[in-house]
Design an enzyme around this catalytic site. Structure first.
Site, PDB file in Angstrom:
ATOM      1  N   CYS A 409       0.843  -1.200   0.000  1.00  0.00           N
ATOM      2  CA  CYS A 409       0.000   0.000   0.000  1.00  0.00           C
ATOM      3  C   CYS A 409       0.881   1.255   0.000  1.00  0.00           C
ATOM      4  O   CYS A 409       1.448   1.587  -1.030  1.00  0.00           O
ATOM      5  CB  CYS A 409      -0.989  -0.043   1.166  1.00  0.00           C
ATOM      6  SG  CYS A 409      -2.414   1.000   0.875  1.00  0.00           S
ATOM      7  N   HIS A 539      -3.595  -5.001   0.488  1.00  0.00           N
ATOM      8  CA  HIS A 539      -2.931  -5.532   1.685  1.00  0.00           C
ATOM      9  C   HIS A 539      -3.009  -7.062   1.679  1.00  0.00           C
ATOM     10  O   HIS A 539      -3.978  -7.628   2.192  1.00  0.00           O
ATOM     11  CB  HIS A 539      -3.618  -5.008   2.950  1.00  0.00           C
ATOM     12  CG  HIS A 539      -3.399  -3.563   3.189  1.00  0.00           C
ATOM     13  ND1 HIS A 539      -2.404  -3.088   4.012  1.00  0.00           N
ATOM     14  CD2 HIS A 539      -4.039  -2.471   2.703  1.00  0.00           C
ATOM     15  CE1 HIS A 539      -2.448  -1.767   4.022  1.00  0.00           C
ATOM     16  NE2 HIS A 539      -3.425  -1.378   3.239  1.00  0.00           N
ATOM     17  N   GLU A 541      -1.621  -9.116   3.449  1.00  0.00           N
ATOM     18  CA  GLU A 541      -1.498  -9.705   4.792  1.00  0.00           C
ATOM     19  C   GLU A 541      -2.834 -10.148   5.387  1.00  0.00           C
ATOM     20  O   GLU A 541      -2.860 -10.996   6.272  1.00  0.00           O
ATOM     21  CB  GLU A 541      -0.784  -8.747   5.749  1.00  0.00           C
ATOM     22  CG  GLU A 541      -1.527  -7.476   6.136  1.00  0.00           C
ATOM     23  CD  GLU A 541      -1.259  -6.296   5.212  1.00  0.00           C
ATOM     24  OE1 GLU A 541      -0.967  -6.519   4.036  1.00  0.00           O
ATOM     25  OE2 GLU A 541      -1.371  -5.141   5.678  1.00  0.00           O
TER      26      GLU A 541
HETATM   27  N1  GLN Z   1      -1.851   6.614   3.032  1.00  0.00           N
HETATM   28  C1  GLN Z   1      -1.944   5.861   1.819  1.00  0.00           C
HETATM   29  C2  GLN Z   1      -3.319   6.012   1.167  1.00  0.00           C
HETATM   30  O1  GLN Z   1      -4.248   6.427   1.780  1.00  0.00           O
HETATM   31  C3  GLN Z   1      -1.620   4.408   2.048  1.00  0.00           C
HETATM   32  C4  GLN Z   1      -2.638   3.718   2.876  1.00  0.00           C
HETATM   33  C5  GLN Z   1      -2.146   2.409   3.409  1.00  0.00           C
HETATM   34  O2  GLN Z   1      -0.961   2.131   3.394  1.00  0.00           O
HETATM   35  N2  GLN Z   1      -3.036   1.625   3.944  1.00  0.00           N
HETATM   36  O3  GLN Z   1      -3.463   5.689   0.017  1.00  0.00           O
END
Ligand code: GLN
Length: 584
Positions: A409, A539, A541
């Site tokens: 992300c 994600h 995970e």
């Molecule tokens: N802050 C980034 C976004 O909002 C990444 C978010 C994250 O890593 N979950 O896109």
């Protein structure tokens, strides 16, 4: 429907969630279909607005629910996909009741905690417990309900009262209460003290709930005398006092419970008809013997004499490992799958920044030393601008040194910014999240969601990523056979790679391997001519399971191992594993 309710006494943080999910897991291994509900008595509607500093990671479900990290334990132990409603909070219950009140649905009555809030809680539990969570049709047999917090907390009172009523609503033979408590040890002789448990059971009984099973957390196995004393003072038989002492890894907890006959005690208490599927059983990873093998393997790979694979986790909340619980678990699943010992080195991203050198030379040098010493680098998800430049330096170091890199992300967005700055020469490349519009924003805000509302305004939950190649490492790891194939992974973000610059970045060598259905959102990046440099906007995970590790993590650990092997041994050990993961 049979209910196993798990309450906690004495202290929080003694492993109630692990005991509850282990109980579910052993019932599942006996052939029952198990679901779970976590009750969090706080006022937040969900965990989405809570800081990982304070509350640990925000776990994301397929349906986009942002929930307590304990739901992750249930998903991992039971291999199920829960729904947002499987996490009940005070906020959700009151919200529902207040909305009904505004619509006049209480027909002029005075709306009160008892019976209106307690009714709302019971209806919620009943409704959610019947929902299938294992992908099959029909209903689960057993619902494990974990009540967060400690008995006696003011905020959990309506839930305790609701559960007291609930035992009669569903019938006493369908309701089993398991109370998790702590047995401290005092003095040099090491006497196991039972008084705190006695008192918490007394408190529970005063509220109208009498535990059927007492689960005692302790450092050493429970002594027979301790069990006898607890039975005497807590109104249970001695067999129903179960010891849960510290074990070498959490996968051993279901085995510990099984050794003390817990499944039989539950089967008898709830008058369950045992339906162990002897034909299918031994094949499923949740069969206890397979689980035991895994727990033993975890011990073997943790052996001190083995050389570990060191993964540097470069993030913001590194002081608290709970903030990245699912990422740590995924690394563990992946390294277990390929029989490697794992060590995670936590690096606070801001310590890598040049500015930090003058503030604290020792921390700066230690952070860089850790980065240089590791085998692979992981930049996990995150929000806000603190430490971003440190993460960019870590991504640059991985790219230039050839060390395997996985960016999740924010970690993918970071890799794109680094590439734009250092390869394309766009020195002011940045993300709209961290800077004014004057910069060249290679990562931008997604226009269709609200910029002002914090809860539930992100791109959340399971979405498709469509691969446009089947030769990159990440597509092989996911078992992609041809372009156009898709995977479903869970998302939680507001920003994304700016589609305006995608062609230029791609031409410069950073490959966008997968995109969303519209082709506008970049889902996976992979660098050519690098052993493993992968980033994903989702994600991975959240869907990793013991014995079913998530492909991006396997790729990371495997590449680290491969780099080690090239130096020290032949590749013969590696070949079958590479084959298993399609990396020929
Ligand atoms: N802050 C980034 C976004 O909002 C990444 C978010 C994250 O890593 N979950 O896109």
């Amino acid at each position: 429907m049979k209910y196993i309710v798990v309450s906690g006494g004495v202290l929080s943080g003694i492993g109630k969630g692990i005991i509850a999910s282990s109980t579910g897991m052993i019932m599942k291994s006996m052939g029952f279909r198990v679901t779970s509900i976590k009750i969090d008595p706080y006022l937040n509607i969900d965990a989405g607005t809570m800081s990982p500093f304070e509350h640990g990671e925000v776990f994301v479900l397929d349906d986009g629910g942002e929930v307590d990290l304990d739901l992750g334990n249930y998903e991992r132990f039971l291999d199920v996909s829960l729904n947002r409603d499987n996490n009940i909070t005070t906020g959700k219950v009151y919200n529902t009741a207040i909305e009904k009140e505004r619509r006049g649905l209480f027909l002029g009555k005075t709306v009160q905690v008892v019976p209106h809030i307690t009714n709302e809680i019971q209806k919620w539990i009943e409704r959610v417990s019947h929902m299938s969570v294992d992908g099959n049709s029909g209903e689960p047999d057993i619902c494990v309900i974990e009540l967060g917090g400690t008995v006696g907390d003011i905020e959990s009172m309506p839930f305790i009262e609701a559960l007291r009523q609930f035992q009669f609503r569903v019938g006493v033979e369908n309701f089993c209460l398991m109370h998790v408590s702590l047995i401290p040890v005092l003095g040099v002789v090491g006497e196991q003290k039972t008084k705190p448990t006695q008192q918490s059971v007394r408190e529970l009984r005063a509220l109208g709930l009498s535990p059927d099973l007492i689960m005692c957390r302790s450092t050493q196995p429970l002594e027979d005398e301790t069990k006898g004393k607890l039975a005497l003072f807590c109104h249970v038989s001695k067999d129903n006092v179960i010891g849960v002492h510290d074990v070498s890894n959490i996968y051993k907890v279901p085995l510990l419970l099984n050794d003390q006959n817990l499944p039989a005690l539950i089967v008898n208490r709830l008058k369950l008809t045992c339906k162990v599927d002897l034909i299918r059983g031994p094949e499923t990873p949740y069969w206890l013997s397979a689980w035991k093998k895994m727990a033993d393997k975890m011990d073997q790979v943790s052996n001190d004499s083995l050389k570990p694979i060191r993964i540097a986790m470069v993030g913001k909340y590194t002081g608290l490992s709970d903030s990245y619980l699912s990422v740590s678990k995924s690394l563990e699943h992946a390294s277990m799958d390929i029989d490697r010992k794992l060590v995670v080195d936590w690096i606070a991203c801001d310590h890598l920044e040049l500015e930090h050198k003058s503030e604290n030379l020792y921390e700066y040098e230690a952070a860089w030393e850790t980065l240089r010493r590791c085998n692979g680098i992981l930049v996990p998800g995150g929000f806000g601008d603190r430490g971003i430049e440190g993460m960019i330096l870590a991504a640059e170091y991985a790219r230039t040194s050839g060390k395997p890199y996985l960016g999740i992300c924010l970690g993918m967005q970071i890799a794109v910014i680094e590439y734009a700055r250092n390869i394309l020469g766009w020195t002011n490349a940045n993300s709209e999240e961290f800077t004014s519009t004057l910069a060249k924003n290679v990562v931008v805000f997604m226009p269709e969601v609200s910029k002002t509302h914090m809860g539930g305004t992100m791109r959340l939950g399971s979405r498709k990523s469509i691969f446009n190649d089947c030769t990159s490492k990440i597509s092989q790891l996911y078992g992609i056979k041809e372009a156009g194939q898709a995977i479903d992974e869970r998302h939680r973000h507001r920003y994304e790679v700016n589609p305006e610059f995608v062609d230029e970045i791609e031409k410069a060598g950073l490959h966008f391997v997968a995109k969303d259905e519209t082709g506008q959102r970049m889902e996976i990046i992979e660098l050519k001519n690098h052993d493993y440099f992968v980033g994903c906007q989702f994600h991975p995970e959240f869907k990793s399971r013991p014995q079913k590790p998530s492909p991006p993590f396997v790729g990371l650990i495997l590449s680290c191992w491969k780099q080690e092997l090239d130096k020290n041994f032949g590749e013969s050990k590696l070949i079958p594993i590479l084959k298993k993961w399609n990396l020929h």
